[in-house]
Design a protein around this motif. Structure first.
Motif, PDB file in Angstrom:
ATOM      1  N   VAL A 141       0.804  -1.155  -0.091  1.00  0.00           N
ATOM      2  CA  VAL A 141       0.007  -0.012  -0.204  1.00  0.00           C
ATOM      3  C   VAL A 141       0.940   1.092   0.233  1.00  0.00           C
ATOM      4  O   VAL A 141       2.064   1.072   0.432  1.00  0.00           O
ATOM      5  N   TYR A 142       0.364   2.322  -0.500  1.00  0.00           N
ATOM      6  CA  TYR A 142       1.103   3.717  -0.661  1.00  0.00           C
ATOM      7  C   TYR A 142       1.077   4.413   0.655  1.00  0.00           C
ATOM      8  O   TYR A 142       0.394   5.686   0.623  1.00  0.00           O
ATOM      9  N   ARG A 143       1.320   3.815   1.712  1.00  0.00           N
ATOM     10  CA  ARG A 143       1.055   4.625   3.063  1.00  0.00           C
ATOM     11  C   ARG A 143       2.777   4.984   3.433  1.00  0.00           C
ATOM     12  O   ARG A 143       3.535   4.145   3.460  1.00  0.00           O
ATOM     13  N   THR A 144       2.813   6.256   3.861  1.00  0.00           N
ATOM     14  CA  THR A 144       4.193   6.457   4.350  1.00  0.00           C
ATOM     15  C   THR A 144       4.208   6.660   5.900  1.00  0.00           C
ATOM     16  O   THR A 144       3.492   7.262   6.507  1.00  0.00           O
ATOM     17  N   GLU A 145       5.306   5.903   6.145  1.00  0.00           N
ATOM     18  CA  GLU A 145       5.546   6.136   7.740  1.00  0.00           C
ATOM     19  C   GLU A 145       6.364   7.123   8.155  1.00  0.00           C
ATOM     20  O   GLU A 145       6.958   7.860   7.420  1.00  0.00           O
ATOM     21  N   GLU A 146       6.494   7.465   9.317  1.00  0.00           N
ATOM     22  CA  GLU A 146       7.357   8.319   9.813  1.00  0.00           C
ATOM     23  C   GLU A 146       8.244   8.005  10.947  1.00  0.00           C
ATOM     24  O   GLU A 146       7.944   7.227  11.877  1.00  0.00           O
ATOM     25  N   ILE A 147       9.428   8.442  10.749  1.00  0.00           N
ATOM     26  CA  ILE A 147      10.582   7.997  11.768  1.00  0.00           C
ATOM     27  C   ILE A 147      11.123   9.533  12.223  1.00  0.00           C
ATOM     28  O   ILE A 147      11.824  10.023  11.643  1.00  0.00           O
ATOM     29  N   ASP A 148      10.749   9.841  13.366  1.00  0.00           N
ATOM     30  CA  ASP A 148      11.439  11.337  14.069  1.00  0.00           C
ATOM     31  C   ASP A 148      12.184  10.971  15.032  1.00  0.00           C
ATOM     32  O   ASP A 148      11.936  10.472  16.150  1.00  0.00           O
ATOM     33  N   LEU A 149      13.425  11.303  14.798  1.00  0.00           N
ATOM     34  CA  LEU A 149      14.556  11.237  15.664  1.00  0.00           C
ATOM     35  C   LEU A 149      15.201  12.692  16.075  1.00  0.00           C
ATOM     36  O   LEU A 149      16.567  12.855  16.337  1.00  0.00           O
ATOM     37  N   THR A 150      14.368  13.675  16.115  1.00  0.00           N
ATOM     38  CA  THR A 150      14.536  14.923  16.367  1.00  0.00           C
ATOM     39  C   THR A 150      15.373  15.038  17.772  1.00  0.00           C
ATOM     40  O   THR A 150      14.390  14.694  18.795  1.00  0.00           O
TER      41      THR A 150
END
Length: 425
Positions: A141-150
């Motif tokens: 599926v064209y779902r975009t995940e988020e990896i936030d390591l700010t």
């Protein structure tokens, strides 16, 4: 007896049709809905190394509360068939493992819809020695995940996951990202890092890097670098558009094609190979540049030292008033060379790689040539068309003005030398 059989057949057929109609009705009204959920708390007080391995995509979110990981799945299926997963965590000494494993696969994918599943890890902002995230499964599926390591400080970071937006803003020593699809990668490295970016993504980069390597980037549309300081940068792939604003790069090596490259800042050495690129380099420091690019456009502006162009057909626009030397070669060369109208002068010399028993072409002015080679030079020189008034001298050397810049050319079909405008001194 026959009548009873016929009656039973009719009753069975009617029942089958009714069942099929009912199943179809249920399917189109929403089918059989399945949900699954699990979460586990994480004690990361003494943890310096985190390894995440998952059979579904991973999302990372910073938190000011307790650390934990959460698994969610929901889908609707015609047959009531679905995958099943097991979430497990383990911590020992300074290491934490988070694993999500598929324990049952779907028998039928036909009719499945609204199928979403994600593993989310909530991490408090802290310093880590190692963080690895590994999801190599097929994304259906064209779902975009988020990896936030700010805000995280990580010595060794490795992420392998497609269709993921990654935000990095902190101190790093090593970054290895394997991404693709519609990913967007934002990196602000506040410590000199070794960075490998593998895969097609849109990159937005800032900060300081010891090495910066971009590979397998054929689908990459935009790479934008702002105020980056890099010792060595290498590119292997088509970046489509690469913009480097106010960057300081010691050495830039690229093997790219059909790309738009713009650089402003300080650069000492550039080596670009490929074809049909639009290359615009503006440097404020003395720079050596080598470009092998057929059918491309090259614009150079700044205090360049040695300029080497190897192209069968190219347009080379020199904005510098006095480059130290320019070499243009190619077996079937038909290049256009634009020089500033107010260039103090140049010496133009035809060259042949076969002269002096194959010695370096830099040697071509240090010895006499035989009669056959003179004929070759003479034939080549008739193909030089110049808007500057050239004066012929011995050994087929042509001068303009004070002759302060050297231009060495191996002429194939033609060389056009044009005036490209006045440059302010």
């Amino acid at each position: 007896m026959r009548k009873w059989l016929i009656a039973l057949t009719i009753i069975f057929g009617a029942s089958f049709i009714a069942s099929a109609s009912l199943a179809g009705k249920v399917y189109y009204q929403g089918g059989m809905e399945y949900t699954d959920h699990d979460n586990k708390s994480l004690d990361l007080a003494s943890i310096k190394n985190i390894y995440i391995k998952s059979d579904i995509p991973v999302t990372i979110k910073p938190t000011t509360g307790e650390a934990y990981t959460e698994f969610n799945q929901s889908c609707e299926t015609f047959f009531g068939d679905n995958e099943k997963y097991k979430l497990s965590t383990a911590s020992k000494d300074e290491v934490c493992h988070i694993d999500l494993t598929q324990i049952k696969a779907s028998t039928f994918n036909l009719g499945k819809r609204n199928d979403t599943k994600v593993l989310t890890v909530y991490l408090p902002v802290k310093a880590l020695d190692t963080l690895e995230i590994d999801y190599t499964g097929y994304r259906d599926v064209y779902r975009t995940e988020e990896i936030d390591l700010t805000g995280f400080d990580i010595k060794n970071l490795r992420i392998e996951q497609y269709w993921t937006n990654v935000n990095l803003d902190g101190n790093y020593e090593s970054i290895n990202l394997i991404t693709g699809g519609a990913s967007t990668i934002n990196i602000n490295s506040k410590k000199q890092a070794n960075v490998e970016l593998n895969g097609s993504a849109n990159y937005e980069l800032k900060g300081i890097f010891k090495t910066l390597e971009i590979t397998n980037s054929d689908e990459t549309k935009v790479t934008e670098m702002n105020q980056c300081k890099v010792e060595k940068m290498s590119i292997d792939g088509n970046v489509r558009r690469l913009t480097m604003n106010e960057c300081k790069i010691e050495k830039l090596i690229a093997e790219i094609s059909e790309s738009d490259i713009k650089f402003t800042g300080e650069c000492k050495k550039v080596n670009i190979t490929g074809y049909n690129n639009a290359i615009n380099l503006q440097t404020s420091t003395l720079c050596d540049v080598t470009i092998q690019d057929n059918d491309g456009n090259v614009t150079l502006d700044g205090p360049f030292n040695d300029i080497n162009i190897d192209a069968e057909s190219a347009v080379v626009d020199i904005k510098t008033i006095k480059p130290q030397s320019i070499k243009i070669k190619g077996e079937d060369n038909q290049t256009t060379l634009n020089l500033p109208t107010n260039i103090p002068g140049f010496k133009l010399m035809c060259m042949s790689e076969e002269l002096n028993d194959g010695e370096s072409i830099d040697q071509y002015t240090t010895y006499d040539v035989n009669e056959g080679e003179r004929d070759e030079f003479k034939e080549a020189s008739t193909k030089i068309l110049s808007e500057f008034k050239l004066t012929e001298k011995e050994k087929n050397i042509y001068s303009y003005g004070d002759g302060s810049s050297r231009i060495m050319i191996r002429v194939g079909k033609s060389l056009n030398i044009l005036e490209s405008g006045q440059i302010a001194k």
